[in-house]
Design a protein around this motif. Structure first.
Motif, mmCIF file in Angstrom:
data_model
loop_
_atom_site.group_PDB
_atom_site.id
_atom_site.type_symbol
_atom_site.label_atom_id
_atom_site.label_comp_id
_atom_site.label_asym_id
_atom_site.label_seq_id
_atom_site.Cartn_x
_atom_site.Cartn_y
_atom_site.Cartn_z
ATOM 1 N N PRO A 1 46.396 41.486 47.239
ATOM 2 C CA PRO A 1 44.961 41.317 47.484
ATOM 3 C C PRO A 1 44.476 39.929 47.071
ATOM 4 O O PRO A 1 45.094 39.263 46.230
ATOM 5 N N ASN A 2 43.373 39.511 47.658
ATOM 6 C CA ASN A 2 42.767 38.252 47.252
ATOM 7 C C ASN A 2 42.363 38.317 45.786
ATOM 8 O O ASN A 2 42.161 39.392 45.219
ATOM 9 N N GLU A 3 42.229 37.166 45.178
ATOM 10 C CA GLU A 3 41.856 37.099 43.773
ATOM 11 C C GLU A 3 40.445 37.644 43.575
ATOM 12 O O GLU A 3 39.480 37.152 44.171
ATOM 13 N N PRO A 4 40.287 38.686 42.742
ATOM 14 C CA PRO A 4 38.943 39.222 42.481
ATOM 15 C C PRO A 4 38.052 38.170 41.824
ATOM 16 O O PRO A 4 38.494 37.421 40.941
ATOM 17 N N ALA A 5 36.810 38.122 42.232
ATOM 18 C CA ALA A 5 35.872 37.134 41.694
ATOM 19 C C ALA A 5 35.703 37.279 40.180
ATOM 20 O O ALA A 5 35.559 36.275 39.460
ATOM 21 N N ASP A 6 35.751 38.518 39.685
ATOM 22 C CA ASP A 6 35.533 38.753 38.255
ATOM 23 C C ASP A 6 36.656 38.211 37.380
ATOM 24 O O ASP A 6 36.490 38.118 36.152
ATOM 25 N N ASN A 7 37.802 37.864 37.974
ATOM 26 C CA ASN A 7 38.887 37.281 37.167
ATOM 27 C C ASN A 7 38.446 35.975 36.511
ATOM 28 O O ASN A 7 38.980 35.565 35.474
ATOM 29 N N CYS B 1 47.723 48.145 43.282
ATOM 30 C CA CYS B 1 48.003 46.707 43.154
ATOM 31 C C CYS B 1 46.673 45.955 43.281
ATOM 32 O O CYS B 1 46.466 45.165 44.201
ATOM 33 N N HIS B 2 45.779 46.179 42.346
ATOM 34 C CA HIS B 2 44.377 45.770 42.468
ATOM 35 C C HIS B 2 44.113 44.319 42.081
ATOM 36 O O HIS B 2 43.095 43.751 42.450
ATOM 37 N N MET B 3 44.970 43.726 41.249
ATOM 38 C CA MET B 3 44.920 42.321 40.841
ATOM 39 C C MET B 3 43.778 41.979 39.888
ATOM 40 O O MET B 3 43.502 40.797 39.648
ATOM 41 N N HIS B 4 43.133 42.961 39.304
ATOM 42 C CA HIS B 4 42.030 42.680 38.376
ATOM 43 C C HIS B 4 42.561 42.349 36.985
ATOM 44 O O HIS B 4 43.379 43.081 36.422
ATOM 45 N N LEU B 5 42.080 41.259 36.428
ATOM 46 C CA LEU B 5 42.388 40.850 35.063
ATOM 47 C C LEU B 5 41.138 41.063 34.223
ATOM 48 O O LEU B 5 40.115 40.415 34.446
ATOM 49 N N THR B 6 41.217 41.957 33.256
ATOM 50 C CA THR B 6 40.064 42.226 32.394
ATOM 51 C C THR B 6 40.190 41.535 31.045
ATOM 52 O O THR B 6 39.253 41.528 30.245
ATOM 53 N N VAL B 7 41.350 40.982 30.769
ATOM 54 C CA VAL B 7 41.621 40.102 29.633
ATOM 55 C C VAL B 7 42.464 38.959 30.185
ATOM 56 O O VAL B 7 43.011 39.067 31.288
ATOM 57 N N PRO B 8 42.597 37.849 29.462
ATOM 58 C CA PRO B 8 43.402 36.736 29.974
ATOM 59 C C PRO B 8 44.906 36.981 29.837
ATOM 60 O O PRO B 8 45.667 36.116 29.414
ATOM 61 N N LYS B 9 45.302 38.199 30.194
ATOM 62 C CA LYS B 9 46.690 38.623 30.118
ATOM 63 C C LYS B 9 46.946 39.555 31.297
ATOM 64 O O LYS B 9 46.015 40.209 31.789
ATOM 65 N N ALA B 10 48.192 39.614 31.751
ATOM 66 C CA ALA B 10 48.541 40.490 32.873
ATOM 67 C C ALA B 10 49.746 41.332 32.516
ATOM 68 O O ALA B 10 50.670 40.867 31.837
ATOM 69 N N TYR C 1 49.450 30.569 40.036
ATOM 70 C CA TYR C 1 48.010 30.360 40.077
ATOM 71 C C TYR C 1 47.371 30.806 38.765
ATOM 72 O O TYR C 1 46.514 30.112 38.196
ATOM 73 N N TRP C 2 47.772 31.974 38.275
ATOM 74 C CA TRP C 2 47.210 32.473 37.021
ATOM 75 C C TRP C 2 47.566 31.554 35.855
ATOM 76 O O TRP C 2 46.728 31.272 34.999
ATOM 77 N N LEU C 3 48.808 31.100 35.818
ATOM 78 C CA LEU C 3 49.223 30.196 34.743
ATOM 79 C C LEU C 3 48.439 28.891 34.809
ATOM 80 O O LEU C 3 48.000 28.362 33.782
ATOM 81 N N ASP C 4 48.241 28.363 36.003
ATOM 82 C CA ASP C 4 47.471 27.128 36.166
ATOM 83 C C ASP C 4 45.995 27.332 35.843
ATOM 84 O O ASP C 4 45.279 26.366 35.545
ATOM 85 N N SER C 5 45.534 28.592 35.914
ATOM 86 C CA SER C 5 44.110 28.898 35.721
ATOM 87 C C SER C 5 43.788 29.351 34.301
ATOM 88 O O SER C 5 42.633 29.655 34.005
#
Length: 300
Positions: free
Chosen positions: A19-25, A213-222, A248-252
């Motif tokens: 899925p596309n990156e959720p805005a709330d990430n 496979c929702h891709m939501h990050l609710t903390v800065p960890k996956a 992308y997540w590591l760069d972000s």
């Protein structure tokens, strides 16, 4: 893992795209690379007899599997604790196998707590579970809390109340499975609550349940549970896309990343791990360890 299994002849029909990156990430990712991100990759269990002669030396006894597992992976999604509550003495023996290594045990909460009866009655047993896993000390990674696929959002207050009473100095990740949790109104409430509690949301990538496979990050960890299909051609393209997303997540600014390799036939998990580690090391400039095969033979 059987969850989300699809017949091999139907795999080509599955849309495995992430899925596309959720805005709330953006609420938990700062937008620039963390100075020291931690990346861990492992499997669900070390007790795989199919790995004897593959990554465990021939003749290795089951009692000695863990001491070899830690040479090939730097973490484990510890499913053993889902089936039994272990005391500190057993945990300490496991922990000793990882002595001197940057290794994380990520214990799954006992199903006697998470899958049977009401959560309201489970605090004493949860305390006993935590007493055991705390014996991992510095080797304790995130604690994995999963509710059954029959646990619906109708019980959300029960779940949220239970989670709110867990120790705040430990990192918990939560997995829900009932499809109703992923309806927009329930998903938002769940992810907002986990963010409020500083708890993570498990991401499970399996063929037959793309909603998980929702891709939501609710903390800065996956915490990613990837379920492959025994080296089917789609396994490799899926891994390629995961490497892109993890980069992308590591760069972000993600701080910690846990990726667990599952298969419906766990015999082939090491081969796909080698493929994934080579790809992510190259793309992200990492030096993750990977399985070393007896005799130096892999499929790659």
């Amino acid at each position: 893992m059987e969850f989300g299994r699809v017949p091999d002849n139907e795999l080509k029909e599955v849309d495995f795209s992430l899925p596309n990156e959720p805005a709330d990430n953006k609420l938990v990712l700062k937008g620039k690379k963390h100075k020291n991100p931690l990346v861990y990759l492992g499997c669900a269990k070390w007790g795989r007899k199919e790995w004897v002669g593959k990554i465990y030396p021939k003749g290795t006894k089951e009692a000695n599997f863990l001491e070899h597992y830690v040479k090939h992976y730097n973490c484990i999604e510890l499913n053993a604790t889902h089936y039994q509550v272990y005391g500190p003495s057993t945990i300490e023996k496991w922990d000793d196998k990882a002595k001197g290594r940057d290794f994380k045990f990520c214990p799954k909460v006992s199903k006697s707590i998470s899958h049977f009866g009401k959560l309201d009655d489970k605090q004493p047993l949860m305390d006993k579970f935590l007493e055991g896993v705390l014996a991992f000390g510095d080797h304790l990674g995130p604690i994995f809390f999963q509710v059954s696929d029959k646990f619906t959002p109708n019980r959300k207050e029960e779940l949220f109340n239970f989670l709110s009473k867990l120790p705040t100095d430990l990192q918990f990740f939560v997995e829900v499975r009932h499809p109703d949790w992923f309806l927009p109104q329930h998903a938002k409430e769940l992810f907002d609550k986990l963010r409020e509690l500083n708890m993570g949301a498990i991401i499970t990538d399996t063929a037959g349940r793309r909603d998980c496979c929702h891709m939501h990050l609710t903390v800065p960890k996956a915490f990613i549970r990837y379920v492959g299909n025994s080296l089917h051609s789609t396994d490799y393209t899926r891994c390629d896309e995961w490497v892109e997303r993890m980069k992308y997540w590591l760069d972000s600014g993600i701080e910690e990343l846990y990726f667990f390799m599952h298969m419906h036939d766990e015999a082939t998990s090491p081969e796909l791990t080698v493929y994934l580690v080579d790809k992510i090391n190259e793309a992200c400039g990492l030096k993750l360890i990977k399985p070393q095969f007896e005799g130096g033979n892999t499929l790659f």
